[in-house]
Design a protein around this motif. Sequence first.
Motif, PDB file in Angstrom:
ATOM      1  N   UNK A 189     -15.379  17.839  18.338  1.00 20.10           N
ATOM      2  CA  UNK A 189     -14.551  16.641  18.401  1.00 20.10           C
ATOM      3  C   UNK A 189     -15.124  15.740  19.483  1.00 20.10           C
ATOM      4  N   UNK A 190     -15.479  14.512  19.117  1.00 19.90           N
ATOM      5  CA  UNK A 190     -16.073  13.566  20.066  1.00 19.90           C
ATOM      6  C   UNK A 190     -15.145  12.368  20.211  1.00 19.90           C
ATOM      7  N   UNK A 191     -14.714  12.088  21.445  1.00 20.14           N
ATOM      8  CA  UNK A 191     -13.759  11.004  21.663  1.00 20.14           C
ATOM      9  C   UNK A 191     -14.290   9.997  22.676  1.00 20.14           C
ATOM     10  N   UNK A 192     -13.863   8.751  22.493  1.00 19.81           N
ATOM     11  CA  UNK A 192     -14.188   7.699  23.460  1.00 19.81           C
ATOM     12  C   UNK A 192     -13.136   6.607  23.343  1.00 19.81           C
ATOM     13  N   UNK A 193     -12.951   5.870  24.416  1.00 20.93           N
ATOM     14  CA  UNK A 193     -11.949   4.805  24.429  1.00 20.93           C
ATOM     15  C   UNK A 193     -12.511   3.487  23.900  1.00 20.93           C
ATOM     16  N   UNK A 194     -13.834   3.404  23.744  1.00 21.14           N
ATOM     17  CA  UNK A 194     -14.483   2.171  23.310  1.00 21.14           C
ATOM     18  C   UNK A 194     -14.730   2.232  21.801  1.00 21.14           C
ATOM     19  N   UNK A 195     -14.032   1.413  21.010  1.00 21.56           N
ATOM     20  CA  UNK A 195     -14.180   1.477  19.550  1.00 21.56           C
ATOM     21  C   UNK A 195     -15.576   1.092  19.062  1.00 21.56           C
ATOM     22  N   UNK A 196     -16.261   0.223  19.801  1.00 25.63           N
ATOM     23  CA  UNK A 196     -17.620  -0.156  19.388  1.00 25.63           C
ATOM     24  C   UNK A 196     -18.564   1.031  19.524  1.00 25.63           C
ATOM     25  N   UNK A 245     -17.644  10.314  24.714  1.00 19.16           N
ATOM     26  CA  UNK A 245     -18.886  10.608  23.971  1.00 19.16           C
ATOM     27  C   UNK A 245     -19.806   9.410  23.841  1.00 19.16           C
ATOM     28  N   UNK A 246     -19.350   8.230  24.242  1.00 17.55           N
ATOM     29  CA  UNK A 246     -20.157   7.016  24.182  1.00 17.55           C
ATOM     30  C   UNK A 246     -20.618   6.769  22.737  1.00 17.55           C
ATOM     31  N   UNK A 247     -21.912   6.540  22.528  1.00 19.34           N
ATOM     32  CA  UNK A 247     -22.423   6.189  21.206  1.00 19.34           C
ATOM     33  C   UNK A 247     -22.903   7.400  20.410  1.00 19.34           C
ATOM     34  N   UNK A 248     -22.510   8.584  20.831  1.00 14.96           N
ATOM     35  CA  UNK A 248     -22.726   9.776  20.009  1.00 14.96           C
ATOM     36  C   UNK A 248     -23.873  10.676  20.399  1.00 14.96           C
ATOM     37  N   UNK A 249     -24.711  10.231  21.346  1.00 14.12           N
ATOM     38  CA  UNK A 249     -25.874  11.050  21.679  1.00 14.12           C
ATOM     39  C   UNK A 249     -25.491  12.428  22.213  1.00 14.12           C
ATOM     40  N   UNK A 250     -24.429  12.490  23.026  1.00 14.14           N
ATOM     41  CA  UNK A 250     -24.037  13.792  23.591  1.00 14.14           C
ATOM     42  C   UNK A 250     -23.515  14.762  22.533  1.00 14.14           C
ATOM     43  N   UNK A 251     -22.502  14.400  21.733  1.00  8.01           N
ATOM     44  CA  UNK A 251     -22.020  15.368  20.740  1.00  8.01           C
ATOM     45  C   UNK A 251     -23.070  15.752  19.707  1.00  8.01           C
ATOM     46  N   UNK A 252     -23.913  14.805  19.319  1.00  5.13           N
ATOM     47  CA  UNK A 252     -24.978  15.157  18.377  1.00  5.13           C
ATOM     48  C   UNK A 252     -25.982  16.110  19.024  1.00  5.13           C
ATOM     49  N   UNK A 298     -15.597  -3.073  29.667  1.00  3.49           N
ATOM     50  CA  UNK A 298     -15.611  -2.397  30.963  1.00  3.49           C
ATOM     51  C   UNK A 298     -16.293  -1.034  30.946  1.00  3.49           C
ATOM     52  N   UNK A 299     -16.583  -0.485  29.790  1.00  3.86           N
ATOM     53  CA  UNK A 299     -17.255   0.817  29.748  1.00  3.86           C
ATOM     54  C   UNK A 299     -18.761   0.620  29.649  1.00  3.86           C
ATOM     55  N   UNK A 300     -19.496   1.571  30.194  1.00  5.41           N
ATOM     56  CA  UNK A 300     -20.955   1.478  30.264  1.00  5.41           C
ATOM     57  C   UNK A 300     -21.573   2.495  29.311  1.00  5.41           C
ATOM     58  N   UNK A 301     -22.455   2.039  28.440  1.00  2.94           N
ATOM     59  CA  UNK A 301     -23.066   2.920  27.443  1.00  2.94           C
ATOM     60  C   UNK A 301     -24.428   3.437  27.856  1.00  2.94           C
ATOM     61  N   UNK A 302     -24.528   4.080  28.994  1.00  3.34           N
ATOM     62  CA  UNK A 302     -25.812   4.598  29.481  1.00  3.34           C
ATOM     63  C   UNK A 302     -25.952   6.052  29.035  1.00  3.34           C
ATOM     64  N   UNK A 303     -26.707   6.268  27.960  1.00  5.06           N
ATOM     65  CA  UNK A 303     -26.860   7.629  27.456  1.00  5.06           C
ATOM     66  C   UNK A 303     -28.109   7.730  26.597  1.00  5.06           C
ATOM     67  N   UNK A 304     -28.523   8.946  26.314  1.00  6.86           N
ATOM     68  CA  UNK A 304     -29.620   9.226  25.387  1.00  6.86           C
ATOM     69  C   UNK A 304     -29.529  10.691  25.001  1.00  6.86           C
ATOM     70  N   UNK A 309      -8.276   5.625  32.381  1.00 10.71           N
ATOM     71  CA  UNK A 309      -9.208   6.607  32.931  1.00 10.71           C
ATOM     72  C   UNK A 309     -10.506   6.000  33.417  1.00 10.71           C
ATOM     73  N   UNK A 310     -10.526   4.685  33.670  1.00 13.00           N
ATOM     74  CA  UNK A 310     -11.730   4.006  34.157  1.00 13.00           C
ATOM     75  C   UNK A 310     -11.648   3.883  35.676  1.00 13.00           C
TER      76      UNK A 310
END
Length: 210
Positions: A155-162, A127-134, A84-90, A33-34
Amino acid sequence: GCGAGYHLRRNMQPALSHPLLSRLSELLATKMGLYYPEKRWGDLERGITAAAPALGLGNTETCIHQLLSASLTRRQIEILACHLTVGETYFFREKKSFSVLEERIFPELMRACVRVNRQLRVWSAGCCTGEEPYSIAMLLDRLIGHSLEWNATILATDINPRFLQKAAEGLYSEWSFRDTPAWVRERYFKRRRNGQFEISPHIRKRVTFS
């Protein structure tokens, strides 16, 4: 300086052939899905170059050929996602969207199910690093508070385990609040000694990461 060098590298044309990168971009779109349009193939090539050692697949071109030759494994997908995924969020990014959620969508959903089961189920995809679901959990907290009558979960999902690991920790730096209303940090976070901010337990428990 370093910034200038990085800028130049990001604008370099990819060295690999267009057909090869085209096939790779199609694979990533289908299996992960990238989306990598042609104008971002330089970024794609750099991402694969960085991922190749972790994948154990040799140089960049060899790596791509081997990725294209067989089905992607779960391990390969996770490694690729990390590069390959970009963590641009706040927190409360896309303010208009959150305003619509709070003022229209959630109230309408609550009115619709108030006479049934008083359950709300929300899915934050990518959901990236969680800012959106929180952030969504905070909106729900403003609407229903600690009411035991409502069962609202996210439910917050992402393909990037980090990303998911960081999200589950619930620890954030100043950077995650760079365009966020002051009340968010004051009401829903506790400052830690190391300068990070820990999200409130009652907000954290509303979100399940997967």
